[in-house]
Scaffold this motif. Structure first.
Motif, PDB file in Angstrom:
ATOM      1  N   GLY A  58      -2.427 -38.253  56.009  1.00  0.00           N
ATOM      2  CA  GLY A  58      -3.370 -37.521  56.935  1.00  0.00           C
ATOM      3  C   GLY A  58      -2.438 -36.852  58.086  1.00  0.00           C
ATOM      4  N   THR A  59      -1.060 -36.743  57.712  1.00  0.00           N
ATOM      5  CA  THR A  59      -0.013 -36.324  58.820  1.00  0.00           C
ATOM      6  C   THR A  59      -0.609 -34.977  59.380  1.00  0.00           C
ATOM      7  N   CYS A  60      -1.025 -34.049  58.924  1.00  0.00           N
ATOM      8  CA  CYS A  60      -1.265 -32.741  59.615  1.00  0.00           C
ATOM      9  C   CYS A  60      -2.597 -32.745  60.411  1.00  0.00           C
ATOM     10  N   ARG A  61      -3.473 -33.835  59.955  1.00  0.00           N
ATOM     11  CA  ARG A  61      -4.771 -33.975  60.852  1.00  0.00           C
ATOM     12  C   ARG A  61      -4.456 -34.093  62.026  1.00  0.00           C
ATOM     13  N   HIS A  62      -3.045 -34.445  62.653  1.00  0.00           N
ATOM     14  CA  HIS A  62      -2.827 -34.850  64.045  1.00  0.00           C
ATOM     15  C   HIS A  62      -2.011 -34.030  64.707  1.00  0.00           C
ATOM     16  N   LEU A  63      -1.848 -32.636  64.081  1.00  0.00           N
ATOM     17  CA  LEU A  63      -1.203 -31.631  64.792  1.00  0.00           C
ATOM     18  C   LEU A  63      -2.117 -31.092  65.629  1.00  0.00           C
ATOM     19  N   SER A  64      -1.396 -30.705  66.751  1.00  0.00           N
ATOM     20  CA  SER A  64      -2.168 -30.003  68.042  1.00  0.00           C
ATOM     21  C   SER A  64      -2.560 -28.621  67.544  1.00  0.00           C
ATOM     22  N   ASN A  65      -3.728 -28.183  68.213  1.00  0.00           N
ATOM     23  CA  ASN A  65      -3.987 -26.784  67.823  1.00  0.00           C
ATOM     24  C   ASN A  65      -2.824 -25.834  68.179  1.00  0.00           C
ATOM     25  N   VAL A  69     -11.802 -35.857  55.437  1.00  0.00           N
ATOM     26  CA  VAL A  69     -12.836 -36.811  54.733  1.00  0.00           C
ATOM     27  C   VAL A  69     -13.596 -37.879  55.735  1.00  0.00           C
ATOM     28  N   GLU A  70     -12.906 -38.453  56.615  1.00  0.00           N
ATOM     29  CA  GLU A  70     -13.614 -39.290  57.671  1.00  0.00           C
ATOM     30  C   GLU A  70     -14.602 -38.609  58.337  1.00  0.00           C
ATOM     31  N   ALA A  71     -14.197 -37.424  58.881  1.00  0.00           N
ATOM     32  CA  ALA A  71     -15.249 -36.570  59.604  1.00  0.00           C
ATOM     33  C   ALA A  71     -16.322 -36.184  58.816  1.00  0.00           C
ATOM     34  N   ALA A  72     -16.044 -35.796  57.638  1.00  0.00           N
ATOM     35  CA  ALA A  72     -17.118 -35.274  56.537  1.00  0.00           C
ATOM     36  C   ALA A  72     -18.096 -36.571  56.334  1.00  0.00           C
ATOM     37  N   LEU A  73     -17.405 -37.616  56.279  1.00  0.00           N
ATOM     38  CA  LEU A  73     -18.512 -38.906  55.953  1.00  0.00           C
ATOM     39  C   LEU A  73     -19.170 -39.163  57.173  1.00  0.00           C
ATOM     40  N   GLU A  74     -18.786 -38.842  58.119  1.00  0.00           N
ATOM     41  CA  GLU A  74     -19.731 -39.048  59.551  1.00  0.00           C
ATOM     42  C   GLU A  74     -21.097 -38.279  59.566  1.00  0.00           C
ATOM     43  N   MET A  75     -20.870 -37.049  58.720  1.00  0.00           N
ATOM     44  CA  MET A  75     -21.932 -36.172  58.693  1.00  0.00           C
ATOM     45  C   MET A  75     -23.043 -36.115  57.602  1.00  0.00           C
ATOM     46  N   THR A  76     -22.734 -37.060  56.670  1.00  0.00           N
ATOM     47  CA  THR A  76     -23.435 -37.114  55.419  1.00  0.00           C
ATOM     48  C   THR A  76     -24.250 -38.515  55.517  1.00  0.00           C
ATOM     49  N   ARG A  94     -17.085 -42.907  46.749  1.00  0.00           N
ATOM     50  CA  ARG A  94     -16.095 -43.270  47.794  1.00  0.00           C
ATOM     51  C   ARG A  94     -14.961 -42.442  47.792  1.00  0.00           C
ATOM     52  N   PRO A  95     -15.336 -41.266  48.201  1.00  0.00           N
ATOM     53  CA  PRO A  95     -14.280 -40.111  48.107  1.00  0.00           C
ATOM     54  C   PRO A  95     -13.146 -40.483  49.251  1.00  0.00           C
ATOM     55  N   GLN A  96     -13.303 -41.356  50.073  1.00  0.00           N
ATOM     56  CA  GLN A  96     -12.112 -41.784  50.959  1.00  0.00           C
ATOM     57  C   GLN A  96     -10.908 -42.210  50.204  1.00  0.00           C
ATOM     58  N   TRP A 131      -9.387 -40.930  47.776  1.00  0.00           N
ATOM     59  CA  TRP A 131      -8.503 -39.651  47.622  1.00  0.00           C
ATOM     60  C   TRP A 131      -7.883 -39.294  49.000  1.00  0.00           C
ATOM     61  N   GLY A 132      -8.277 -39.673  49.957  1.00  0.00           N
ATOM     62  CA  GLY A 132      -7.748 -39.124  51.118  1.00  0.00           C
ATOM     63  C   GLY A 132      -8.088 -37.794  51.538  1.00  0.00           C
ATOM     64  N   ASP A 133      -7.391 -36.991  52.270  1.00  0.00           N
ATOM     65  CA  ASP A 133      -8.069 -35.810  52.743  1.00  0.00           C
ATOM     66  C   ASP A 133      -7.643 -34.769  51.582  1.00  0.00           C
ATOM     67  N   VAL A 134      -8.415 -34.357  50.519  1.00  0.00           N
ATOM     68  CA  VAL A 134      -8.124 -33.704  49.440  1.00  0.00           C
ATOM     69  C   VAL A 134      -8.109 -32.094  49.795  1.00  0.00           C
ATOM     70  N   VAL A 135      -7.156 -31.313  49.105  1.00  0.00           N
ATOM     71  CA  VAL A 135      -6.909 -30.042  49.233  1.00  0.00           C
ATOM     72  C   VAL A 135      -8.062 -29.235  48.720  1.00  0.00           C
ATOM     73  N   LEU A 136      -8.729 -28.448  49.864  1.00  0.00           N
ATOM     74  CA  LEU A 136      -9.552 -27.542  49.110  1.00  0.00           C
ATOM     75  C   LEU A 136      -9.310 -25.905  49.000  1.00  0.00           C
ATOM     76  N   GLN A 137      -8.042 -25.731  49.611  1.00  0.00           N
ATOM     77  CA  GLN A 137      -7.644 -24.332  49.527  1.00  0.00           C
ATOM     78  C   GLN A 137      -6.268 -24.425  49.417  1.00  0.00           C
TER      79      GLN A 137
END
Ligand code: GLU
Length: 281
Positions: free
Chosen positions: A123-130, A149-156, A178-180, A182-188
């Motif tokens: 999850g390294t880059c999840r914490h980068l600033s804008n 994935v954590e944010a996605a799970l909160e929506m489902t 339990r997709p978690q 896999w961690g934050d998977v690459v979609l692009q």
């Protein structure tokens, strides 16, 4: 329910081997038993590794096995814009973030493996600033986009899906994804604006696939697909996970390990009838 529709979705990055033949025969037989149709889809998003001659060889090998399918055949390489639109929808939901890590960075920081044994993205880059994201994007650093994935799970809501087995006519069993794990998977990906996971869920929905038949090696990855279906408002098909063919050392047959191809077997004089019988068909 709509008429059963199944699919066989090989990647044309090499010749088909017996493992593919088994998967294809299982799919066509399942379609038959369900009174539905089996379609073919060419999963050629990886434009470096996939070659038109391998696509032609897939048609040849499957025809040789005695299989046929409705035309036109869907080719994923025709559909990049559709995948990008879906990624943009997830981006608008604030669920995609840019990741600049290399494989080496990830291996150095991962503390556990993913279900396939690869280093789990920490999850390294999840914490980068804008500001940092913008600076690195403007600098042209190689970038891939990951699902938060954590944010996605909160929506489902509950991520349940139905698995059918051991035979395709068995009663569906409910399972929870339990997709978690896999961690934050690459979609692009860095090289292409989609990924296997994103394309496969878009296309199963676009083709109206009701039953996905795939090897047990794809069982854990299905958790990611169920999550993406919920996020994108796509239907979740039934899943049927079938046995795998193993070599003498207990490893799954694969192109990369140079497993004997159907073309090799044919050249050695094997008939389609013999191959089908060997696989139990
Ligand atoms: N294209 C994938 C492969 O060749 C399989 C597709 C799937 O079952 O989702 O392994």
């Amino acid at each position: 329910m709509s008429k059963p529709l199944l699919r066989f979705a090989p990647s044309p990055n090499g010749r088909l081997h017996l493992g593919h033949a088994l998967s294809a025969l299982i799919t066509w037989r399942a379609a038959d038993l369900l009174g539905g149709t089996a379609h073919l889809r060419i999963e050629d998003i990886d434009t470096n590794r996939c070659k038109p001659e391998f696509t032609a060889a897939i048609f040849e090998d499957l025809h040789w096995l005695g299989l046929s399918w409705p035309e036109p055949v869907m080719h994923q390489s025709d559909r990049f814009e559709i995948y990008m639109d879906a990624a943009n929808r997830l981006r608008a939901m604030d669920l995609l973030y840019p990741c600049f890590c290399s494989r080496t960075d990830i291996a150095a920081h991962a503390s556990e493996p993913d279900p396939e044994g690869a280093p789990l993205y920490p999850g390294t880059c999840r914490h980068l600033s804008n500001a940092e994201r913008i600076e690195r994007l403007e600098r042209g650093d190689p970038v891939q986009f990951r699902l938060d994935v954590e944010a996605a799970l909160e929506m489902t809501r509950s991520l349940s899906f139905s698995v059918i087995g051991p035979t395709i006519l068995d009663r569906p069993q409910i399972r929870y994804a339990r997709p978690q794990r896999w961690g934050d998977v690459v979609l692009q990906r860095k090289d292409i604006p989609t990924s296997y996971h994103l394309s496969v869920v878009i296309d199963d929905a676009a083709q109206g696939v009701t039953h996905v038949t795939r090897g047990r090696d794809m069982e854990a990855a299905t958790d990611i697909h169920v999550l993406l279906q919920m996020l994108l408002g796509l239907p979740t098909p039934y899943y049927h996970f079938h046995r795998l063919l193993l070599d003498d050392s207990g490893q799954k047959l694969s192109k990369s390990k140079g497993s004997q191809t159907l073309a090799d077997l044919r050249a050695q004089g094997a008939t389609a009838e013999q191959v089908r019988r060997q696989l139990g068909f």
